[in-house]
Design a protein around this motif. Structure first.
Motif: not given
Length: 152
Positions: A141-151
């Protein structure tokens, strides 16, 4: 038929190349594509992980972070610079690379070089309350994105 040195060496090379070709063909045909079968690492029950805490899984080669909002992120233990194993930094909540001093924040984003991109992540799925991490292929990945989180 007279066999001179040149013909003998030529025939030996042809035989060796033929044997090598047979082994290459055999390996190419016999390999089974396992990309469809998942190799999931069962990290445990989702509700057993405290919020805002980091859990190292050395056997799975990842850190599992549960954030304050309940989201999970599985980050590789390998530094994106040269693959050294990073350490958790309890003061900052991030990670340090002991080899070349790269530093990462709690999301795995680069704080200081020589690493140029965030820590790789592994896909997470939650089935029947269990946190399952697919350690087969890390996701660059190139940066963090909240969509990378799993709930859960």
């Amino acid at each position: 038929m007279k066999l001179n040195r040149r013909k003998f060496i030529k025939r030996i090379l042809i035989v060796a190349a033929s044997i090598e070709a047979v082994f290459l063909l055999k390996d190419g045909v016999s390999k089974v594509d396992t990309s469809s079968s998942k190799e999931l690492f069962n990290a445990g029950k989702a509700d057993s992980f405290e919020k805002n805490k980091l859990y190292p899984f050395s056997t799975g080669q990842f850190f599992l972070k549960r954030f304050e909002d309940g989201g999970f992120l599985a980050m590789s233990v390998k530094c994106t610079h040269l693959g050294c194993v990073v350490n958790a930094n309890s003061k900052t909540g991030g990670f340090n690379c002991p080899c070349h001093a790269s530093q990462f924040n709690k999301f795995g984003e680069v704080l200081s070089a020589p690493a140029t991109r965030p820590l790789d992540i592994f896909p997470i799925s939650i089935e029947k309350g269990e946190v399952l991490v697919d350690t087969r292929k890390p996701v660059k990945r190139s940066s963090y994105n909240k969509s990378q989180l799993t709930y859960a």
